[in-house]
Scaffold this motif. Structure first.
Motif, short mmCIF file in Angstrom:
data_model
loop_
_atom_site.label_atom_id
_atom_site.label_comp_id
_atom_site.label_asym_id
_atom_site.label_seq_id
_atom_site.Cartn_x
_atom_site.Cartn_y
_atom_site.Cartn_z
N TYR A 83 4.46 0.32 2.20
CA TYR A 83 4.29 -0.60 3.32
C TYR A 83 3.58 -1.84 2.84
N GLU A 84 3.92 -2.96 3.48
CA GLU A 84 3.19 -4.16 3.17
C GLU A 84 1.73 -3.92 3.49
N GLU A 85 0.82 -4.48 2.70
CA GLU A 85 -0.61 -4.25 2.95
C GLU A 85 -0.97 -4.66 4.37
N GLN A 107 0.88 -1.15 0.00
CA GLN A 107 0.00 0.00 0.00
C GLN A 107 0.93 1.22 0.00
N VAL A 108 0.56 2.23 -0.77
CA VAL A 108 1.40 3.42 -0.82
C VAL A 108 0.88 4.43 0.20
N HIS A 109 1.75 4.91 1.06
CA HIS A 109 1.40 6.04 1.93
C HIS A 109 1.87 7.28 1.18
N ILE A 110 0.97 8.21 0.95
CA ILE A 110 1.32 9.32 0.06
C ILE A 110 0.90 10.66 0.66
N ASN A 111 1.66 11.69 0.30
CA ASN A 111 1.33 13.04 0.75
C ASN A 111 1.90 14.03 -0.25
#
Ligand code: AMP
Length: 489
Positions: free
Chosen positions: A288-290, A178-182
């Motif tokens: 991050y890993e899902e 999963q992408v953590h994005i900002n």
């Protein structure tokens, strides 16, 4: 009788220093042969995928001028402040072991005039980095990253493709992420936000951890990255950068997210993600890993856009973005999940030889098989056939070729299928053809024959061979057997 005079030696007894055996430096790690398999296979897979997305390999030196990093990362960042290996070399130049890849690649882009190449220039690299950080699980002082950079292009679709590449690199190794994005906006947006954030954090100073209190003076933005328990409530109530983004940055961010939606890449908006290095602007992200919530050591990789860095180093204004994946953390995750290694170095064939003359011939035959594109293994130390077959089994060879004196004389070789245990005698001249057929592989190129059916040296040796007790003639195995051949040892 006169007393014997005892003369005290003027020499002081030499106190020998206890010999301290050399030890691995703290935070460093040996990569043992059994781990190389994993490492090489993972890197090969990453390289194959990056190449398929048109990234080209570049290698830059491990040692660079220290100010390459201090200027680009920012003096008040953790890496520069605490973690860089900086020293003066013999020419009194201040140099540093690279703590990250981007600055070195940007230097190379400018120095080699890569702006004159077709833009964007897509580069990847892989190798060791050094950070004198506190060692802990999954955190070393020398570690490896796989890094991709795209220089000379700015559009939401470019960022989306970059994120898609990282996502598919990990997915193809069996890790759903999963992408953590900002978005951290432009440097002007960030300066305004930073003022607002600092006054808020100052008002909450007594609730902050000791480390964050120090950061408040140097780099308040970094407090948003803090994993300290006591900081979490303060961070949750902090003003968010998204409210300080210019319309342009906001629109850019929304467009990138739309592309990610189209590409079905799962993402989480992470308003506190700032990635604490000075050179980033607009999009920043981490993988991050899902299901992972984003703990201290759990990011598999991260990256972002750095549109001002090339210009800052004296190049033409050139937008750029990139990401890096930590190899050690990736392998750790694969092992924890018991994921299969990408089938890379699984040997196609093990060459077992019995007796001196067969052994000699096998060296040339191995070379021949390698030239024809096969992964070949042998064990020239183990004499008996059963010991050699055990090795072949252990390393997972698909086929074993068995060569004894009789086969040499007949110009044949025994081909054993290690899965079914069946074996048959084949013409030694047709061994590559048979292997290609059974491995369901096209010959990559016309085989270059480096040896004849049995070369002169071996023939001469066989003629003069004294009976060798270890030499065994394999009984004719015309019949296809399903068990290991019963050969006396
Ligand atoms: P960074 O360059 O800090 O964004 O890190 C990118 C990735 O490199 C991280 O997500 C980790 O997978 C890996 N990494 C960073 N620092 C270390 C370290 N000290 N030891 C091992 N892996 C690291």
């Amino acid at each position: 009788m006169p007393k014997k005079k005892i003369v005290k030696s003027s020499l002081k007894p030499v106190r020998r220093k206890k010999f301290e055996p050399p030890r691995l430096l703290r935070g460093m790690k040996d990569i043992l042969p059994e781990d190389q398999q994993y490492r090489l296979a993972v890197i090969k897979k990453l390289e194959d995928i990056a190449t398929s997305y048109s990234y080209q390999r570049i290698d830059t030196p491990i040692l660079e001028q220290a100010n390459l990093f201090t200027r680009s990362l920012g003096e008040d960042t953790d890496i520069v402040d605490k973690e860089m290996y900086i020293f003066e070399d013999k020419s009194e130049d201040r140099v540093s072991l690279r703590p990250e890849f981007t600055a070195g690649l940007v230097r190379a882009y400018i120095e080699h005039g890569m702006l004159n190449r077709t833009q964007p220039v897509k580069l990847y690299t892989v190798g060791p980095l050094f950070r004198h950080d506190r060692p802990q699980a999954g955190r070393y002082r020398q570690f490896n990253q796989f890094d991709c950079e795209i220089m000379g292009g700015k559009a939401p679709i470019v960022d989306a493709e970059l994120i898609a590449v990282a996502h598919s690199l990990l997915r193809d190794l069996g890790i759903d992420t999963q992408v953590h994005i900002n978005s951290i906006g432009s440097s002007e947006d960030r300066a305004q936000y930073s003022n607002e954030l600092t006054s808020y954090l100052k008002s909450q100073k007594r609730r902050l951890s000791e480390e964050s209190k120090l950061r408040l003076l140097k780099n308040p933005l970094r407090i948003l990255d803090s994993k300290a328990e006591e900081d979490q409530a303060v961070i949750a109530e902090a003003p968010q950068i998204v409210d300080w983004l210019s319309d342009e940055s906001k629109e850019y961010f929304i467009n990138v997210l739309e592309y990610l939606d189209d590409l079905n890449i799962p993402y989480v908006l992470q308003p506190t993600l700032v990635r604490g290095l000075d050179y980033y602007n607009d999009i920043v992200f981490e993988f991050y890993e899902e299901g992972e919530t984003g703990g201290a050591q759990s990011a598999l990789g991260g990256g972002g856009r750095y549109d001002g860095l090339i210009e800052m180093f004296g190049g033409q204004p050139t937008p750029a973005a990139g990401f890096a994946i930590g190899i050690e953390r990736l392998i750790l995750t694969m092992k924890t999940k018991q994921l299969q290694l990408p089938g890379l170095y699984v040997p196609d064939v093990f060459l077992a030889q019995l007796g001196k003359s067969a052994q000699k011939y096998s060296l040339a035959l191995m070379d021949q098989l390698r030239l024809s594109g096969f992964q070949v293994r042998a064990n020239l130390v183990k004499g008996s056939l059963s010991a050699q077959l055990k090795v072949a089994n252990k390393i997972g060879a698909r086929f074993t070729l068995i060569l004894g004196k009789k086969e040499l004389l007949d110009g044949t070789i025994i081909l054993r299928d290690m899965e079914s245990g069946s074996q048959e005698i084949i013409d030694i001249q047709k061994v590559e053809k048979e292997l290609h057929k059974r491995l369901d592989r096209e010959p990559s190129k016309p085989a270059v024959r480096t040896i004849g059916p049995i070369d002169e040296v071996v023939r001469a040796e066989m003629e003069h061979d004294s009976p060798n007790p270890e030499e065994v003639i394999i009984p004719p195995a015309e019949v296809v057997e399903t068990v290991a051949p019963t050969v006396e040892e």
